[in-house]
Scaffold this active site. Structure first.
Site, short mmCIF file in Angstrom:
data_model
loop_
_atom_site.label_atom_id
_atom_site.label_comp_id
_atom_site.label_asym_id
_atom_site.label_seq_id
_atom_site.Cartn_x
_atom_site.Cartn_y
_atom_site.Cartn_z
N ASP A 178 101.89 -40.52 104.66
CA ASP A 178 101.25 -41.79 104.32
C ASP A 178 102.30 -42.89 104.50
O ASP A 178 103.48 -42.59 104.76
CB ASP A 178 100.76 -41.75 102.86
CG ASP A 178 100.04 -43.03 102.45
OD1 ASP A 178 99.20 -43.52 103.24
OD2 ASP A 178 100.32 -43.58 101.36
N SER A 179 101.88 -44.14 104.31
CA SER A 179 102.84 -45.24 104.37
C SER A 179 103.72 -45.28 103.12
O SER A 179 104.81 -45.83 103.16
CB SER A 179 102.09 -46.57 104.50
OG SER A 179 101.22 -46.72 103.38
N CYS A 239 96.52 -40.61 104.91
CA CYS A 239 96.47 -42.06 105.07
C CYS A 239 95.21 -42.38 105.90
O CYS A 239 95.09 -41.94 107.04
CB CYS A 239 97.72 -42.52 105.82
SG CYS A 239 97.61 -44.19 106.44
N CYS A 242 91.00 -45.73 101.00
CA CYS A 242 92.46 -45.88 101.14
C CYS A 242 93.05 -44.96 100.09
O CYS A 242 92.66 -45.01 98.92
CB CYS A 242 92.88 -47.33 100.88
SG CYS A 242 94.68 -47.51 100.76
N GLU A 266 102.74 -50.38 95.56
CA GLU A 266 104.07 -50.08 96.10
C GLU A 266 105.18 -50.77 95.31
O GLU A 266 106.27 -50.22 95.16
CB GLU A 266 104.15 -50.50 97.58
CG GLU A 266 103.36 -49.60 98.50
CD GLU A 266 103.85 -48.16 98.54
OE1 GLU A 266 105.08 -47.95 98.55
OE2 GLU A 266 103.01 -47.24 98.55
N HIS A 310 95.71 -45.01 98.54
CA HIS A 310 96.37 -45.66 97.39
C HIS A 310 95.37 -45.91 96.25
O HIS A 310 95.77 -45.96 95.08
CB HIS A 310 96.96 -47.01 97.80
CG HIS A 310 98.30 -46.93 98.48
ND1 HIS A 310 98.45 -46.48 99.77
CD2 HIS A 310 99.55 -47.24 98.04
CE1 HIS A 310 99.74 -46.53 100.10
NE2 HIS A 310 100.42 -46.99 99.07
N1 DGL Z 1 97.33 -45.29 101.99
C1 DGL Z 1 97.02 -45.66 103.32
C2 DGL Z 1 95.55 -45.64 103.59
O1 DGL Z 1 94.91 -44.72 103.09
C3 DGL Z 1 97.80 -46.84 103.87
C4 DGL Z 1 97.73 -48.10 103.11
C5 DGL Z 1 98.67 -49.16 103.68
O2 DGL Z 1 99.83 -48.85 103.94
O3 DGL Z 1 98.21 -50.31 103.88
O4 DGL Z 1 95.00 -46.42 104.30
#
Ligand code: DGL
Length: 267
Positions: A9-10, A72, A179, A147, A181
């Protein structure tokens, strides 16, 4: 022999996917890669995201893994073909895995700007339910909050109410957290979403899909413990990531810094 899966993931988002996997599976080891040097992905262009996906899959080639878990949604939406084409192990992704969870026909999706622009969730849902109604809402604010570790709950609640309000105008029956997150702030969604609207976390479907690789035993036997055999890697700021892991997962692992850039390619 334990299977070794790689999640990426990011940033912290993939930890919600790891949690869901740990709630269903115990017999695996893992490597978790967070591309912290380039978070957030959600505001990047499709070609940047495709280039990043290529770098990640090339790096993972040398990590002795049995499968890749795309934790992600943004790379999932824009670069799944690249990940699959360049991977020499099976690839498990959130968007495909969400299909088995979706029963409703009027759906809202909350996701990053890039995911929403790709229409990946709408296309996926329409592929198995042509008459489905899908409305997608981009929420660029949540990832930077999560984050930074600055979880101003009142502000997040206010922003969530704004985005959810737009979905509620469409008389939806379910909301997909598109997402990875967003499940990290799930209590806020639980509070704001009326009980007749179901909240769907695609990671639950992904954990089920992993049964084909990891097998599946009676869930009651599990304690949803995070396996000890997990290597955390980041592309910058290992200390910040390490404190985030203890905040979100209540473990204190060592975090390694790695470099992905040497394997770049333009798409
Ligand atoms: N957690 C990721 C997603 O599911 C990336 C979110 C991001 O870095 O903007 O899209």
């Amino acid at each position: 022999m334990k299977k070794r899966i790689a999640l990426f993931d990011s940033g912290f988002g993939g930890l919600s996917v790891l949690q869901s996997i740990c709630e269903r599976h115990s017999n695996f080891s893992a490597i978790y890669l967070a591309d912290t040097a380039r978070v957030p992905y959600g505001s990047k262009s499709p070609s940047e995201i495709r280039g990043i996906a290529f770098e990640i899959v090339k790096w993972l080639e040398f990590q002795e893994i049995d499968a890749i878990v795309v934790a992600c949604n943004t790379t999932n939406s824009l670069a799944l073909d690249i990940i699959k084409d360049f991977s020499n192990v099976p690839v498990f992704d959130l968007i495909d895995a969400s299909q088995q969870l979706i029963k409703e026909s009027r759906l809202g999706v909350l996701a990053t700007v890039s995911t929403v622009c790709s229409r990946a969730y709408t296309n996926k849902i329409k592929s198995f339910n042509k008459s489905a109604f899908v409305v997608e809402e981009a929420c660029p604010e949540f990832v930077p909050f999560i984050e930074s570790g600055q979880l101003n709950e009142n502000l997040i609640r206010e922003i969530a109410s704004f985005h959810l309000g737009k979905l509620f105008q469409n008389d939806i029956d379910a909301i997909i957290l598109g997402c990875s997150h967003f499940p990290l702030i799930r209590p806020i969604f639980n509070e704001l979403v009326p009980s007749h609207i179901r909240i769907i976390d695609p990671a639950i479907g992904l954990a089920i899909s992993l049964d084909s690789l990891l097998g599946h035993l009676d869930c009651s036997l599990y304690s949803s413990k995070v396996p000890f055999d997990i290597r955390f890697c980041v592309t910058s700021d290992s200390q910040r990531f390490s404190s985030g892991i203890s905040q979100w997962m209540r473990i204190n692992p060592k975090v390694d810094i790695i470099s992905l850039r040497s394997r770049s390619c333009v798409f």
